[in-house]
Write a protein that holds these residues in place. Structure first.
Motif, PDB file in Angstrom:
ATOM      1  N   ALA A   1       0.859  -1.188   0.000  1.00 38.26           N
ATOM      2  CA  ALA A   1       0.000   0.000   0.000  1.00 38.26           C
ATOM      3  C   ALA A   1       0.891   1.232   0.000  1.00 38.26           C
ATOM      4  N   ARG A   2       0.513   2.221  -0.766  1.00 35.41           N
ATOM      5  CA  ARG A   2       1.301   3.442  -0.900  1.00 35.41           C
ATOM      6  C   ARG A   2       0.631   4.567  -0.127  1.00 35.41           C
ATOM      7  N   GLY A   3       1.449   5.434   0.453  1.00 36.00           N
ATOM      8  CA  GLY A   3       0.920   6.621   1.095  1.00 36.00           C
ATOM      9  C   GLY A   3       1.265   6.706   2.566  1.00 36.00           C
ATOM     10  N   HIS A   4       1.002   7.874   3.127  1.00 35.42           N
ATOM     11  CA  HIS A   4       1.313   8.103   4.526  1.00 35.42           C
ATOM     12  C   HIS A   4       0.412   9.183   5.102  1.00 35.42           C
ATOM     13  N   THR A   5       0.289   9.189   6.403  1.00 34.56           N
ATOM     14  CA  THR A   5      -0.484  10.205   7.118  1.00 34.56           C
ATOM     15  C   THR A   5       0.371  10.754   8.252  1.00 34.56           C
ATOM     16  N   TRP A   6       1.635  10.972   7.966  1.00 33.58           N
ATOM     17  CA  TRP A   6       2.577  11.426   8.976  1.00 33.58           C
ATOM     18  C   TRP A   6       3.401  12.581   8.449  1.00 33.58           C
ATOM     19  N   CYS A   7       4.156  13.182   9.350  1.00 34.35           N
ATOM     20  CA  CYS A   7       5.167  14.157   8.952  1.00 34.35           C
ATOM     21  C   CYS A   7       6.514  13.568   9.337  1.00 34.35           C
TER      22      CYS A   7
END
Length: 160
Positions: A11-17
């Motif tokens: 799965a691609r993507g992130h919800t972080w900094c």
């Protein structure tokens, strides 16, 4: 052969900094403490904080801080205030420099093993492991996932 060779989900993507910190261990650890972040001392290990922030020491003078995306503004200000007065330390927000790929499933170890020379078996690359390496010729950050599904997170610079 019918079906996929490895039982893995990517799965691609992130919800972080993501922040990169550089400097002497003394300076960076002081800045992490001033920002109320965990002090990652052991190389290639992640330390989790109370606020879902994770700090990883990648080398003698290099750290990464990963935190939820909604903490970016607060962390940027806090880290800048802590690091700016220190002559031998620096930090940069690098969230947009990387793309993340989450590999989960029983075949995740096999896929990562195909792309890197590291021993990524649980005994060698444990639950808190994170390191900089190469995978299929690209420079990456590799992290054993701290999510319940397990697996790995591969951070690739967006220039690839």
């Amino acid at each position: 052969m019918s079906g996929p060779r490895y039982e893995v989900t990517i799965a691609r993507g992130h919800t972080w900094c993501l922040f990169e910190l550089r400097g002497t261990a003394e300076a960076v650890l002081e800045a992490l403490g001033a920002s109320r972040l965990p002090k990652a001392v052991e190389p290639n290990r992640r330390t989790l904080g109370e606020t879902e922030a994770a700090v990883a020491r990648i080398g003698p003078s290099r750290w990464f801080v990963r935190a939820p995306a909604d903490a970016e503004t607060r962390l940027a200000a806090s880290l800048a205030a802590a690091i700016d007065p220190i002559a031998d330390a620096d930090m940069a927000l690098v969230t947009d420099h990387f793309e993340a790929f989450h590999l989960t499933g029983p075949g995740a170890v096999d896929v990562v093993s195909q792309g890197t020379a590291l021993d990524v078996a649980e005994a060698a690359f444990g639950a808190d492991a994170v390191t900089a390496t190469e995978m299929f010729g690209a420079t990456i950050l590799l992290e054993r996932s701290d999510k319940p599904a397990g697996g790995f997170v591969v951070y690739v610079e967006r220039s690839f």
